[in-house]
Design a protein around this motif. Structure first.
Motif, PDB file in Angstrom:
ATOM      1  N   ASP A  10       0.797  -1.212   0.000  1.00 12.16           N
ATOM      2  CA  ASP A  10       0.000   0.000   0.000  1.00 12.16           C
ATOM      3  C   ASP A  10       0.836   1.271   0.000  1.00 12.16           C
ATOM      4  OD1 ASP A  10      -2.349  -1.461   0.049  1.00 12.16           O
ATOM      5  OD2 ASP A  10      -2.413  -1.544   2.235  1.00 12.16           O
ATOM      6  N   ILE A  11       2.166   1.164   0.076  1.00 14.21           N
ATOM      7  CA  ILE A  11       3.015   2.355   0.085  1.00 14.21           C
ATOM      8  C   ILE A  11       2.971   3.023  -1.283  1.00 14.21           C
ATOM      9  CG2 ILE A  11       5.359   3.217   0.343  1.00 14.21           C
ATOM     10  CD1 ILE A  11       5.885   1.006   2.334  1.00 14.21           C
ATOM     11  N   LEU A  12       2.524   4.267  -1.296  1.00 14.23           N
ATOM     12  CA  LEU A  12       2.360   5.011  -2.546  1.00 14.23           C
ATOM     13  C   LEU A  12       3.577   5.869  -2.839  1.00 14.23           C
ATOM     14  CD1 LEU A  12       0.191   5.536  -4.759  1.00 14.23           C
ATOM     15  CD2 LEU A  12      -0.549   7.493  -3.398  1.00 14.23           C
ATOM     16  N   ALA A  13       4.139   6.509  -1.802  1.00 16.82           N
ATOM     17  CA  ALA A  13       5.291   7.388  -1.999  1.00 16.82           C
ATOM     18  C   ALA A  13       6.058   7.523  -0.697  1.00 16.82           C
ATOM     19  CB  ALA A  13       4.830   8.767  -2.486  1.00 16.82           C
ATOM     20  N   ARG A  14       7.330   7.861  -0.815  1.00 16.99           N
ATOM     21  CA  ARG A  14       8.181   8.166   0.332  1.00 16.99           C
ATOM     22  C   ARG A  14       8.728   9.579   0.162  1.00 16.99           C
ATOM     23  NH1 ARG A  14       9.229   2.840  -1.072  1.00 16.99           N
ATOM     24  NH2 ARG A  14       9.128   1.291   0.611  1.00 16.99           N
ATOM     25  N   PHE A  50       1.665  15.218  -5.308  1.00 15.41           N
ATOM     26  CA  PHE A  50       1.796  14.015  -6.114  1.00 15.41           C
ATOM     27  C   PHE A  50       0.561  13.862  -7.010  1.00 15.41           C
ATOM     28  CE2 PHE A  50       4.401  13.178  -2.401  1.00 15.41           C
ATOM     29  CZ  PHE A  50       5.541  12.597  -2.939  1.00 15.41           C
ATOM     30  N   GLU A  51       0.789  13.361  -8.211  1.00 16.23           N
ATOM     31  CA  GLU A  51      -0.314  12.956  -9.083  1.00 16.23           C
ATOM     32  C   GLU A  51      -0.529  11.457  -8.919  1.00 16.23           C
ATOM     33  OE1 GLU A  51      -1.796  12.962 -13.750  1.00 16.23           O
ATOM     34  OE2 GLU A  51       0.143  13.844 -13.202  1.00 16.23           O
ATOM     35  N   ILE A  52      -1.782  11.068  -8.670  1.00 19.27           N
ATOM     36  CA  ILE A  52      -2.127   9.673  -8.416  1.00 19.27           C
ATOM     37  C   ILE A  52      -2.779   9.076  -9.655  1.00 19.27           C
ATOM     38  CG2 ILE A  52      -3.432   8.093  -6.944  1.00 19.27           C
ATOM     39  CD1 ILE A  52      -3.383  10.267  -4.797  1.00 19.27           C
ATOM     40  N   ALA A  53      -2.370   7.878 -10.016  1.00 19.46           N
ATOM     41  CA  ALA A  53      -2.960   7.174 -11.157  1.00 19.46           C
ATOM     42  C   ALA A  53      -3.009   5.688 -10.831  1.00 19.46           C
ATOM     43  CB  ALA A  53      -2.144   7.439 -12.420  1.00 19.46           C
ATOM     44  N   ILE A  60      -0.193   4.247  -8.416  1.00 24.09           N
ATOM     45  CA  ILE A  60       1.153   4.817  -8.501  1.00 24.09           C
ATOM     46  C   ILE A  60       1.055   6.318  -8.277  1.00 24.09           C
ATOM     47  CG2 ILE A  60       2.081   3.042 -10.043  1.00 24.09           C
ATOM     48  CD1 ILE A  60       1.559   4.912 -12.379  1.00 24.09           C
ATOM     49  N   ALA A  61       2.159   6.917  -7.863  1.00 21.03           N
ATOM     50  CA  ALA A  61       2.190   8.364  -7.610  1.00 21.03           C
ATOM     51  C   ALA A  61       3.460   8.948  -8.181  1.00 21.03           C
ATOM     52  CB  ALA A  61       2.094   8.650  -6.118  1.00 21.03           C
ATOM     53  N   GLU A  62       3.356  10.123  -8.769  1.00 23.24           N
ATOM     54  CA  GLU A  62       4.508  10.838  -9.303  1.00 23.24           C
ATOM     55  C   GLU A  62       4.545  12.237  -8.708  1.00 23.24           C
ATOM     56  OE1 GLU A  62       6.412  12.473 -13.516  1.00 23.24           O
ATOM     57  OE2 GLU A  62       4.659  11.153 -13.507  1.00 23.24           O
ATOM     58  N   GLU A  63       5.691  12.625  -8.175  1.00 19.61           N
ATOM     59  CA  GLU A  63       5.834  13.970  -7.632  1.00 19.61           C
ATOM     60  C   GLU A  63       5.829  14.990  -8.765  1.00 19.61           C
ATOM     61  OE1 GLU A  63       9.329  16.734  -5.849  1.00 19.61           O
ATOM     62  OE2 GLU A  63       9.246  14.690  -5.072  1.00 19.61           O
ATOM     63  N   VAL A  64       4.992  16.016  -8.639  1.00 20.31           N
ATOM     64  CA  VAL A  64       4.918  17.048  -9.670  1.00 20.31           C
ATOM     65  C   VAL A  64       5.368  18.413  -9.165  1.00 20.31           C
ATOM     66  CG1 VAL A  64       3.103  15.890 -10.966  1.00 20.31           C
ATOM     67  CG2 VAL A  64       2.472  17.501  -9.172  1.00 20.31           C
ATOM     68  N   THR A  65       5.302  18.663  -7.861  1.00 24.81           N
ATOM     69  CA  THR A  65       5.699  19.959  -7.309  1.00 24.81           C
ATOM     70  C   THR A  65       6.235  19.780  -5.897  1.00 24.81           C
ATOM     71  OG1 THR A  65       3.991  21.116  -8.586  1.00 24.81           O
ATOM     72  CG2 THR A  65       4.925  22.310  -6.725  1.00 24.81           C
TER      73      THR A  65
END
Length: 420
Positions: A10-14, A50-53, A60-65
């Motif tokens: 369940d870890i999405l981001a660190r 983060f943007e979540i998809a 998954i999550a991607e840092e955007v700012t």
């Protein structure tokens, strides 16, 4: 019994700092904030967006700012968006800092970077070769955010250690409520941050605040054990929530959130509260409570074996999420009955500091379309986790109709056999 899941998947981001606050900025974007404080430990203070998809198998999550706030740790925040603009307020020591949040649509291969005095940056992401064409028609575009500091106002005036502990923007975006260590609740015009009223009822520092979705209700809880319901427009105390506590025990409210009463008049508000015992006896239970805001009556409650630390209610009122103090667990409950429908034991290695549901959306392309409910959790363990409730199996309508027809047919045959 509600299913239990391990927390590893369940870890999405660190992130590289402890997390204390979380807010959804859109159906796909989440903001988390925290930090290490003013001590020179090398731990940053600030926000990350983060943007979540969903890639078809997992979230998954991607840092955007990323926005750093210098020596000021971000302990709490609240956001508001309308068709024209988005705002963010953050608690930084004794002050409330207002931010303008501007979104911009950029191409993946664009080198978009803005790193200056405000430490706001939009990072570059290279496009994949297959996404590039001569006329760039297939180049993917992404939403980025620029966070710009605006006004700052002192909201807490405790002479020894002033600290803004909690804040909340009203759902109509016209009022802000703040509370801290000076034991008062202050109402502000938003987004101008002009003072409107000071509410005095508590004798100790404020722990939580929330506005109702409909009407003028404001709920406040503090370390004095009081939960006070207010008319926010009139600045008038309406009621104090009281319940029959177990004999020999004393309880303090930890968190409070308004929700909607599913299936009833949409203008009626439910109120959800976390209550923890002050004693250390193992047999003492903590409670998730459901109150009727109108009249302040306790409607339902369920027990927990440990102290509770975080609470969230989904925007449509269907689900409630609870985070625990010692085991770092997260559970999702059906709001109407408080029945536990999902339990994530040990979601975090330390206590849960914040919860936020992914918003309900009719857009089938959003992350919320892959599960019946999804809640984000944060902790001082630096992890952002996501926990999903799979769509529960229901009987298709045609099977129900077939069973009904067969039942009627068999009843007719039986009655004919008995010549009834």
């Amino acid at each position: 019994m509600a299913p239990t899941r391990k927390h590893i998947d369940d870890i999405l981001a660190r992130v590289n700092f402890p997390l204390y606050t979380i807010q959804m900025l859109s159906n796909r974007h989440v903001l988390v904030g925290g930090g290490g404080g003013s001590s020179k430990t090398g731990v940053a203070n600030g926000f990350e967006i983060f943007e979540i998809a969903h890639d078809g198998k997992k979230f998954i999550a991607e840092e955007v700012t990323r926005h750093e706030t210098g020596p000021s740790v971000v302990m709490n925040c609240s956001s508001y968006s309308n068709s024209k603009h988005s705002y963010l307020v953050a608690g930084q020591e004794s002050h409330c800092q207002l931010y303008s949040v501007d979104s911009v649509l950029v191409r993946d291969e664009d080198n978009v970077e803005n790193v200056g005095e405000n430490h706001t940056e939009v990072r570059q992401r290279k496009a994949k070769p297959k996404e590039q064409t001569d006329n760039n028609r297939n180049v993917k575009k992404r939403l980025k955010f620029n966070i710009k500091p605006m006004d700052s106002v002192q909201t807490d005036f405790n002479g020894q250690e002033p600290l803004l502990r909690v804040m909340r923007i009203g759902h109509n975006g016209k009022m802000l409520a703040t509370g801290g260590t000076d034991n008062t609740i202050k109402l502000w015009k938003f987004p101008n941050l002009e003072p409107l009223a000071t509410l005095k009822a508590h004798e100790k520092e404020i722990d939580d605040i929330d506005f109702s979705h409909h009407g003028n209700f404001l709920i406040t809880v503090a370390k004095d054990g009081l939960a006070v319901l207010w008319d926010s427009l009139k600045g008038k105390e309406l009621n104090r929530l009281e319940w029959k506590q177990p004999e020999g025990s004393k309880y303090l409210y930890k968190r409070c959130r308004f929700g909607l009463i599913e299936g009833l008049d949409e203008k009626r508000s439910a109120l959800y509260m976390l209550a923890n015992p002050t004693g250390v006896a193992r047999k003492q239970k903590s409670y998730l409570q459901q109150w009727l805001a109108e009249g302040g009556h306790l409607k339902n409650s369920i027990e927990f074996d440990e102290s509770l630390s975080a609470l969230a209610v989904r925007d449509d009122g269907r689900f409630v999420a609870v985070g625990t103090m010692f085991s770092g667990s997260v559970s999702i409950h059906a709001a109407f009955s408080l029945q536990k429908v999902l339990n994530i034991s040990g979601a975090h290695s330390m206590f849960v500091t914040g919860l936020e549901f992914l918003p309900v959306s009719q857009d089938n392309h959003t992350a919320t379309s892959v599960a019946e409910a999804a809640v984000l959790s944060i902790s001082v363990d630096n992890h952002v986790c996501i926990h999903t409730l799979p769509f529960r199996k229901t009987m298709p309508a045609w099977i129900g109709i077939l069973i009904l027809v067969c039942t009627l047919f068999m009843t007719f045959v039986f009655c004919s056999y008995l010549r009834i």
